[in-house]
Motif scaffolding. Sequence first.
Motif, short mmCIF file in Angstrom:
data_model
loop_
_atom_site.label_atom_id
_atom_site.label_comp_id
_atom_site.label_asym_id
_atom_site.label_seq_id
_atom_site.Cartn_x
_atom_site.Cartn_y
_atom_site.Cartn_z
N GLY A 197 0.81 -1.22 0.00
CA GLY A 197 0.00 0.00 0.00
C GLY A 197 0.84 1.27 0.00
O GLY A 197 0.38 2.32 -0.44
N LEU B 154 1.40 1.83 -3.71
CA LEU B 154 0.22 1.78 -4.57
C LEU B 154 -0.31 3.19 -4.80
O LEU B 154 -0.60 3.91 -3.86
CB LEU B 154 -0.87 0.92 -3.93
CG LEU B 154 -2.14 0.70 -4.74
CD1 LEU B 154 -1.83 -0.08 -6.01
CD2 LEU B 154 -3.19 -0.03 -3.90
N ARG C 116 -7.84 8.35 -2.71
CA ARG C 116 -8.61 8.35 -3.95
C ARG C 116 -9.59 9.52 -4.01
O ARG C 116 -10.18 9.80 -5.04
CB ARG C 116 -9.39 7.04 -4.10
CG ARG C 116 -8.52 5.80 -4.26
CD ARG C 116 -9.40 4.56 -4.41
NE ARG C 116 -10.20 4.64 -5.63
CZ ARG C 116 -11.35 4.00 -5.82
NH1 ARG C 116 -11.84 3.24 -4.85
NH2 ARG C 116 -11.99 4.10 -6.95
N ALA D 77 -3.24 5.37 -5.85
CA ALA D 77 -4.68 5.32 -6.05
C ALA D 77 -5.11 6.43 -7.02
O ALA D 77 -4.66 7.56 -6.92
CB ALA D 77 -5.40 5.51 -4.71
N TYR E 187 -5.66 3.89 1.40
CA TYR E 187 -6.01 3.69 -0.01
C TYR E 187 -7.28 4.46 -0.37
O TYR E 187 -7.33 5.16 -1.39
CB TYR E 187 -6.21 2.20 -0.29
CG TYR E 187 -6.72 1.92 -1.68
CD1 TYR E 187 -5.87 2.02 -2.78
CD2 TYR E 187 -8.06 1.58 -1.90
CE1 TYR E 187 -6.34 1.77 -4.07
CE2 TYR E 187 -8.54 1.34 -3.17
CZ TYR E 187 -7.68 1.43 -4.25
OH TYR E 187 -8.16 1.20 -5.51
N HIS E 188 -8.31 4.36 0.48
CA HIS E 188 -9.60 4.98 0.17
C HIS E 188 -9.52 6.51 0.20
O HIS E 188 -10.05 7.18 -0.70
CB HIS E 188 -10.66 4.49 1.15
CG HIS E 188 -12.06 4.81 0.73
ND1 HIS E 188 -12.55 4.51 -0.52
CD2 HIS E 188 -13.09 5.41 1.39
CE1 HIS E 188 -13.81 4.90 -0.63
NE2 HIS E 188 -14.15 5.45 0.52
#
Length: 255
Positions: free
Chosen positions: A122, A125, A166, A127, A162-163
Amino acid sequence: MKLINFIIEAPWLFLIIAGFAGYFQTVTGFGLGMIVMGLAGGLGIAPVATVAAVISLMTLVNCVVALPGRLHHVHWPSVRATTLGIIPTIVVGVLLLDYLSDGAATVVQILLGLVILYAAAGLLLKANRQEQVASRASFVLFGGLSGFLGGLFGIAGPPLIYHYYRQPLELIRIRNTLILMFAVTSGLRTLFVVGRGEMNMDILTLTVWAFPVIAVATWIGRHWPPPFSVATMRRLVFIILMLIGVSLIVAGLFS
């Protein structure tokens, strides 16, 4: 003599890890739980359940130092929805860790390795930003995932990181909202652990040692960010966590 005993008895390796984690979370908005659990739990400095409880208390200290004067940057609508998801699942996570710790140490080791690998991935990553802020239900869902991991290992960050990244929000709003959500998760976990009578002396001792280190590291992070990019810090932590995660899984599979 007292000074010598103080130096000898101090859990220096744990304090170094805690200081680095507190600094990293201050400049990035996340990372304290995954770094401390990955290094302290993965290296066997203390039992996983003890480290998870200490992480919760350390996160609260980090937030108390990092958030004053910044609450106006918090995205409050998402905070309320995310908290609804966190409350029930954090209880499930704590109870599952207690159950597995009693007679399934190998399972705990492998699960911890998998969660650390997930957390490490993560970090790198990227997003894709959404055009509109996600629905209330999505924050409840990711809050539930975060609460479960927070209850299980004290690592509430990856799903929410992550959320939130975004969302079409300013970075300062995202970072401060994440810090607040980690405080909520840590506070709820701590209250549940205290209510079950599991706040033992080992947890309190490590936490007392870590308090001033976390406070100083957080203050330094606010006033002196690193001379290199946050991306470089992420890559460094990614490599460390990947090595620990893989070693935990391999050791668990072949123990």
